[in-house]
Design a protein around this motif. Structure first.
Motif: not given
Length: 153
Positions: A19-31
Motif C-alpha cells: 500500500f505504501v509503495l503504491g501511494v508513493l508511486n502514485y505521488l511520484r508519477d504525477r505531472h
C-alpha cells in the motif's frame, strides 16, 4: 507463535508495504509544471523580434513523470486594475509537454507594462493545463526590478 499467526503477520507487513509503495508511486508519477519569468532580455538581430527593445520570457517545463497539455499562458495582474490577466498570444494555442521535453518559451513584449509600475512585484506568470490546474511563477525579488518598473524620481 503458531504458523498461522506468523503467516498473518507476514501478510499484514507485505500488505502495508504494498500500500505504501503504491501511494508513493502514485505521488511520484504525477505531472508537475514549473513556470519561471524573466524581464529585460535582449534579442539578436534577425531573430524575428525588435532587437532595439527589451523583452520578457516565460518558460514552462514539465518536471513530472506524466505528460500534460498546457492550455494557455498569461500574466496575472494584482487586484485594482480593469482586468486580471494579460494573455500571451503565443501561449493560447497550447502545447503538450512530456517528461524530458525541452522547456516551452513564450516571449512577452514589455511595451505598455509601465502602467503596472507600482505593482510590478505582484505580477506573476500563470499557466493552466488541461486538468484545470493552475501553475504560477515565483514573484520577483526586490533586486530584480524590470526596466519598465523603474521610476526616474
Amino acid at each position: 507463535m503458531t504458523l498461522s499467526e506468523a503467516v498473518s503477520v507476514l501478510g499484514f507487513v507485505f500488505g502495508v508495504s504494498g500500500f505504501v509503495l503504491g501511494v508513493l508511486n502514485y505521488l511520484r508519477d504525477r505531472h508537475k509544471v514549473v513556470v519561471s519569468m524573466q524581464w529585460d532580455l535582449d534579442v539578436t538581430e534577425g531573430s524575428g523580434y525588435d532587437h532595439t527593445k527589451k523583452w520578457g520570457l516565460i518558460r514552462v517545463t514539465n518536471v513530472g513523470r506524466r505528460p500534460t497539455y498546457v492550455s494557455h499562458v498569461a500574466l496575472k495582474l494584482p487586484k485594482g486594475y480593469d482586468h486580471t490577466h494579460l494573455v500571451i498570444m503565443g501561449g493560447v494555442v497550447g502545447k503538450k509537454l512530456t517528461e524530458g521535453d525541452p522547456s516551452e518559451a513564450y516571449v512577452v513584449d514589455q511595451a505598455g507594462m509601465g502602467r503596472y509600475t507600482k505593482d510590478w512585484k505582484s505580477i506573476v506568470a500563470q499557466v493552466n493545463d488541461s486538468t484545470g490546474k493552475t501553475w504560477y511563477s515565483k514573484k520577483l525579488k526586490s533586486k530584480e526590478i524590470p526596466s519598465w518598473a523603474q521610476t526616474s524620481a
